[in-house]
Design a protein around this motif. Structure first.
Motif, mmCIF file in Angstrom:
data_model
loop_
_atom_site.group_PDB
_atom_site.id
_atom_site.type_symbol
_atom_site.label_atom_id
_atom_site.label_comp_id
_atom_site.label_asym_id
_atom_site.label_seq_id
_atom_site.Cartn_x
_atom_site.Cartn_y
_atom_site.Cartn_z
ATOM 1 N N ALA A 37 15.599 -50.191 55.858
ATOM 2 C CA ALA A 37 15.232 -49.070 56.735
ATOM 3 C C ALA A 37 15.396 -49.443 58.198
ATOM 4 N N ILE A 38 15.157 -50.685 58.550
ATOM 5 C CA ILE A 38 15.337 -51.132 59.942
ATOM 6 C C ILE A 38 16.791 -50.970 60.365
ATOM 7 N N GLU A 39 17.701 -51.084 59.422
ATOM 8 C CA GLU A 39 19.131 -50.947 59.710
ATOM 9 C C GLU A 39 19.596 -49.493 59.736
ATOM 10 N N ASN A 40 18.681 -48.539 59.687
ATOM 11 C CA ASN A 40 19.010 -47.100 59.684
ATOM 12 C C ASN A 40 19.923 -46.726 58.523
ATOM 13 N N HIS A 41 19.612 -47.241 57.357
ATOM 14 C CA HIS A 41 20.374 -46.895 56.158
ATOM 15 C C HIS A 41 19.392 -46.296 55.153
ATOM 16 N N ILE A 42 19.003 -45.041 55.408
ATOM 17 C CA ILE A 42 17.951 -44.396 54.637
ATOM 18 C C ILE A 42 18.365 -44.214 53.176
ATOM 19 N N SER A 43 19.601 -43.800 52.953
ATOM 20 C CA SER A 43 20.032 -43.589 51.569
ATOM 21 C C SER A 43 20.050 -44.908 50.799
ATOM 22 N N CYS A 50 14.443 -46.876 44.283
ATOM 23 C CA CYS A 50 14.538 -46.324 42.920
ATOM 24 C C CYS A 50 14.921 -47.396 41.911
ATOM 25 N N ILE A 51 15.843 -48.282 42.278
ATOM 26 C CA ILE A 51 16.225 -49.368 41.373
ATOM 27 C C ILE A 51 15.035 -50.297 41.142
ATOM 28 N N GLY A 52 14.339 -50.663 42.212
ATOM 29 C CA GLY A 52 13.182 -51.541 42.084
ATOM 30 C C GLY A 52 12.087 -50.929 41.233
ATOM 31 N N MET A 53 11.811 -49.654 41.449
ATOM 32 C CA MET A 53 10.775 -48.985 40.663
ATOM 33 C C MET A 53 11.196 -48.853 39.205
ATOM 34 N N ARG A 90 20.842 -36.785 60.164
ATOM 35 C CA ARG A 90 21.586 -36.908 58.910
ATOM 36 C C ARG A 90 21.241 -35.783 57.943
ATOM 37 N N LEU A 91 19.971 -35.427 57.862
ATOM 38 C CA LEU A 91 19.553 -34.337 56.991
ATOM 39 C C LEU A 91 20.138 -33.010 57.459
#
Length: 182
Positions: A37-43, A50-53, A90-91
């Motif tokens: 998220a710090i790298e501005n890569h929200i997706s 999702c993979i971790g969960m 982006r949205l």
């Protein structure tokens, strides 16, 4: 050697199963998502979450904790999108690509939409896409579905989605019949 082995998700010991089966893995996932998220890569952050969960769920986490961390991650993603300029832009670009210059932020999105629209019901034929030649920048990975829509049309796109649904369903059936959770 056997006396040092223990089940991480042993539900008879609630503290141990919650600590090693949920909290530590969720903390690792949280740190990774924070760095992304710090790298501005929200997706990318949402995908990693999702993979971790999914891994935590497959590892046997209690549904209560899985639900708590899943809801917390969803709220965090919504806040990240709502309170950062990058996320809001982006949205908005995704929802309203026509409001932006086609030479700047939305070029790829619009070219992908043109490819989908050019396919029609039956498509232009396998291998006959025109958008994949210098219009859509990454037709072999990022925009592969738009090229499939152009070449195979609406019917081909529905068939591809049906194949993915079938693949997912078969994976779930196989997982349910597995002798153990591992």
């Amino acid at each position: 050697f056997a006396k040092y082995q223990y089940k991480i998700t042993d539900y008879t010991d609630f503290r141990r199963s919650s600590k090693y089966g949920v909290f530590y893995p969720a903390a690792i996932v949280g740190v990774v998502c924070l760095l992304i998220a710090i790298e501005n890569h929200i997706s990318g952050c949402i995908i990693m979450f999702c993979i971790g969960m999914s891994v935590i769920f497959a590892g046997g986490a209690r549904k209560f904790w899985f639900g708590i961390f899943g809801a917390g991650g969803g709220v965090a993603a919504a806040l990240l999108i709502a309170f950062t300029d990058y996320g809001r832009k982006r949205l908005d670009i995704w929802l309203n690509p026509e409001n932006y210059s086609s030479l700047d932020e939305t070029y790829q999105t619009l070219q992908g939409l043109y490819a989908v629209g050019a396919g029609g019901i039956f498509g232009v034929g396998l291998g006959n896409s025109t958008q994949k030649h210098l219009f859509v920048g990454e037709p072999m990975n990022d925009f592969i579905f738009s090229i499939i829509c152009e070449e195979l049309g609406f019917i081909g796109a529905i068939a591809l989605i049906a194949l993915f649904v079938l693949f997912t369903w078969r994976g779930i059936v196989i997982a349910m019949r597995a002798p153990d959770t591992f």
